[in-house]
Design a protein around this motif. Structure first.
Motif, PDB file in Angstrom:
ATOM      1  N   SER A  33       0.776  -1.196  -0.029  1.00  0.00           N
ATOM      2  CA  SER A  33      -0.165  -0.085   0.011  1.00  0.00           C
ATOM      3  C   SER A  33       0.740   1.177   0.033  1.00  0.00           C
ATOM      4  O   SER A  33       1.925   1.189   0.265  1.00  0.00           O
ATOM      5  CB  SER A  33      -0.873   0.164   1.379  1.00  0.00           C
ATOM      6  N   PRO A  34       0.191   2.470  -0.395  1.00  0.00           N
ATOM      7  CA  PRO A  34       1.196   3.680  -0.452  1.00  0.00           C
ATOM      8  C   PRO A  34       1.845   3.862   0.847  1.00  0.00           C
ATOM      9  O   PRO A  34       2.763   4.344   1.085  1.00  0.00           O
ATOM     10  CB  PRO A  34       0.139   4.790  -1.034  1.00  0.00           C
ATOM     11  N   GLU A  35       1.050   3.604   1.902  1.00  0.00           N
ATOM     12  CA  GLU A  35       1.569   4.170   3.229  1.00  0.00           C
ATOM     13  C   GLU A  35       2.494   3.121   3.793  1.00  0.00           C
ATOM     14  O   GLU A  35       3.374   3.513   4.443  1.00  0.00           O
ATOM     15  CB  GLU A  35       0.215   4.146   4.256  1.00  0.00           C
ATOM     16  N   ALA A  36       2.267   1.838   3.378  1.00  0.00           N
ATOM     17  CA  ALA A  36       3.384   0.841   3.942  1.00  0.00           C
ATOM     18  C   ALA A  36       4.681   1.133   2.942  1.00  0.00           C
ATOM     19  O   ALA A  36       5.819   1.146   3.599  1.00  0.00           O
ATOM     20  CB  ALA A  36       2.908  -0.425   3.658  1.00  0.00           C
ATOM     21  N   ARG A  37       4.685   1.675   1.780  1.00  0.00           N
ATOM     22  CA  ARG A  37       5.852   1.876   0.930  1.00  0.00           C
ATOM     23  C   ARG A  37       6.472   2.988   1.457  1.00  0.00           C
ATOM     24  O   ARG A  37       7.800   3.024   1.841  1.00  0.00           O
ATOM     25  CB  ARG A  37       5.382   2.345  -0.581  1.00  0.00           C
TER      26      ARG A  37
ATOM     27  N   ARG B 293       2.560  -1.353   9.973  1.00  0.00           N
ATOM     28  CA  ARG B 293       2.783  -1.285   8.540  1.00  0.00           C
ATOM     29  C   ARG B 293       3.940  -1.844   8.222  1.00  0.00           C
ATOM     30  O   ARG B 293       4.157  -2.479   7.013  1.00  0.00           O
ATOM     31  CB  ARG B 293       2.838   0.345   8.182  1.00  0.00           C
ATOM     32  N   ILE B 294       5.253  -1.702   8.708  1.00  0.00           N
ATOM     33  CA  ILE B 294       6.436  -2.269   8.376  1.00  0.00           C
ATOM     34  C   ILE B 294       6.468  -3.524   8.492  1.00  0.00           C
ATOM     35  O   ILE B 294       6.901  -4.225   7.753  1.00  0.00           O
ATOM     36  CB  ILE B 294       7.630  -1.448   9.075  1.00  0.00           C
ATOM     37  N   THR B 295       5.922  -3.947   9.634  1.00  0.00           N
ATOM     38  CA  THR B 295       5.839  -5.798   9.695  1.00  0.00           C
ATOM     39  C   THR B 295       5.097  -6.232   8.733  1.00  0.00           C
ATOM     40  O   THR B 295       5.196  -7.196   7.852  1.00  0.00           O
ATOM     41  CB  THR B 295       5.340  -5.911  11.076  1.00  0.00           C
ATOM     42  N   ARG B 296       3.785  -5.707   8.344  1.00  0.00           N
ATOM     43  CA  ARG B 296       3.063  -6.212   7.194  1.00  0.00           C
ATOM     44  C   ARG B 296       3.525  -5.932   6.155  1.00  0.00           C
ATOM     45  O   ARG B 296       3.362  -6.995   5.051  1.00  0.00           O
ATOM     46  CB  ARG B 296       1.601  -5.347   7.181  1.00  0.00           C
ATOM     47  N   ALA B 297       4.500  -4.899   5.747  1.00  0.00           N
ATOM     48  CA  ALA B 297       5.087  -4.787   4.374  1.00  0.00           C
ATOM     49  C   ALA B 297       6.138  -5.694   4.223  1.00  0.00           C
ATOM     50  O   ALA B 297       5.989  -6.467   3.151  1.00  0.00           O
ATOM     51  CB  ALA B 297       5.543  -3.343   4.385  1.00  0.00           C
ATOM     52  N   LYS B 298       7.005  -6.239   5.320  1.00  0.00           N
ATOM     53  CA  LYS B 298       7.742  -7.177   5.000  1.00  0.00           C
ATOM     54  C   LYS B 298       7.004  -8.711   4.958  1.00  0.00           C
ATOM     55  O   LYS B 298       7.595  -9.473   3.916  1.00  0.00           O
ATOM     56  CB  LYS B 298       8.710  -7.256   6.243  1.00  0.00           C
TER      57      LYS B 298
END
Length: 432
Positions: A141-145, A175-180
């Motif tokens: 997602s843009p926020e996660a990026r 957000r960072i955990t979900r992104a990884k």
């Protein structure tokens, strides 16, 4: 930055760790990701190495090769992780062998050699570029990026990112955990995308950097108009990207836009933090060095491309303001033309609204008001304070004060930034 658990770290150790991490974090994480093949693990073991450094460097002093020390420590943590997973495969054997053979030269002790880095310190290699593309991958997602880019490429801690975007620390951590996890689940390899994919995905990378800069240059909420630390981090990353991709005109266009916009920061707020409008700014306070850098980047964008793209066109508009000694002295006809070109290559209601402002300066408020009323009728900027704010200004210039007051009051109600809201309310109250 993680905190040490074995007693408080010394201030000198903390400063040394923070300095190394801020400068070298992209290369450290990128090198670990390439070694392990696991982006999430690379980021985790890098953070564990930082924690260990706070304790060890407080006790023994900073090593001669701090980057090598962090890499060696992070590799050991990675090996421990594989051992815990019972993954005694070729990767584990390779890592262990490399560590055994190279630890003496990797800077694991304060007497380690300072020139044994796994990269040329004078060259930014493809690992860093791959890290940036992964952090801005389309599956996120843009926020996660934005959060992951600031963490992995920018080296910012979760508290810094949360403070910049005015969200709770657990939200940024999630957000960072979900992104990884998303990157791992999608099977995104740690590698530089092929040239054709790189060009397709470059727009996403630039968009993330622009979002970060925009939040820094005009905060969407809170009690500060500017968040310069966030804006300058975006500029630093844009410079890094321009060094990695010297033949991409829009990279230089974005860099030029950021530099020219940030040049006005010293004059954009008064002593009390209140916004200072463009017409009232003391242009002697503008950062002339940033203007020169911005113009140089804009010239580079023009030289390597076939015409300016969206970021380059916005930079050209910013250059018009930077060249003028005052608002009346600005070449508004050129600004209108540039906005028309921008509307063709990157149409959006915000571009149309900005074009209306330029038209008001070049041709008067009535023509501009007709353009703004078309935007109102299309309902394309509903919920934004920008539209009633501009409409209120135009109505004020036309002498329609009751309508102007209503629009400015509406804009203040919709605005989430404390200082911007107070300016709008003052304007409404000052109308006769």
């Amino acid at each position: 930055m993680p905190a040490a658990t074995d007693g408080p770290p010394s201030e000198s150790a903390r400063r040394a760790v923070e300095a190394v991490w801020r400068i070298e974090s992209p290369r450290i994480v990128a090198a670990l990701a390439r070694y392990t093949g696991d982006f999430a693990l690379a980021e985790d073991v890098a953070q564990e190495a930082l924690t260990e450094a706070l304790v060890s460097w407080s006790r023994d002093g900073a090593p001669a090769n701090p980057v090598g020390w962090l890499l060696a420590t992070a590799r050991r943590r990675a090996i421990d992780s594989f051992r815990r997973r019972s993954a005694l495969d070729e990767r584990y054997a390779t890592f262990a062998r490399e560590l055994t053979e190279g630890e003496a030269n990797a800077g694991a002790t304060p007497h380690g050699r300072s020139d044994d880095l796994p990269w040329d310190p004078d060259r930014i290699d493809d690992d860093t570029l791959a890290l940036m593309f992964i952090s801005c991958h389309p599956v996120l997602s843009p926020e996660a990026r934005a959060a992951l880019t600031l963490r992995a490429v920018g080296g910012l801690g979760t508290e810094e990112i949360a403070r910049a975007f005015l969200v709770p620390v657990p939200t940024i951590q999630a957000r960072i955990t979900r992104a990884k996890k998303t990157i791992a689940a999608a099977g995104v390899p740690f590698e530089l995308p092929p040239a054709e994919q790189r060009r397709e995905r470059l727009g996403g990378v630039l968009s993330v950097l622009y979002v970060i800069f925009t939040e820094g240059s005009t905060a969407t909420a809170g009690d500060r108009l500017l968040r310069p630390e966030l804006a300058h981090e975006s500029i630093r990353l844009a410079r890094m990207l321009s060094a990695l991709l010297p033949d991409e005109p829009e990279v230089f266009g974005l860099l030029a836009l950021c530099e020219l916009t940030a040049a006005r920061f010293p004059a954009r707020t008064g002593p009390d933090g209140e916004p200072v409008l463009l017409a009232d700014q003391d242009r002697r306070l503008w950062d002339r060095s940033a203007i020169r850098r911005g113009r140089a980047a804009l010239a580079r964008a023009s030289a390597v491309g076939r015409g300016l793209g969206p970021y380059g066109l916005q930079a050209a508009i910013a250059a018009c303001h930077a060249s003028a000694s005052s608002v009346p002295d600005t070449d508004w006809e050129r600004v209108v033309l540039l906005y028309e070109a921008l509307g063709r290559v990157a149409p959006s209601p915000v571009v149309e609204l900005n074009r209306a402002v330029a038209v008001a300066m070049a041709h008067g408020p009535q023509e501009a008001l007709e353009m703004v009323d078309e935007l109102v009728a299309s309902d394309r900027l509903s919920g934004s304070h920008l539209l009633p704010s501009v409409r209120g200004e135009l109505l004020t210039r036309l002498g329609r004060t009751d309508e102007a007051r209503a629009e400015l009051t509406l804009a203040a109600r919709l605005c989430r930034n404390t200082h911007e809201r107070s300016v709008l309310l003052r304007k409404a109250a000052a109308l006769p």
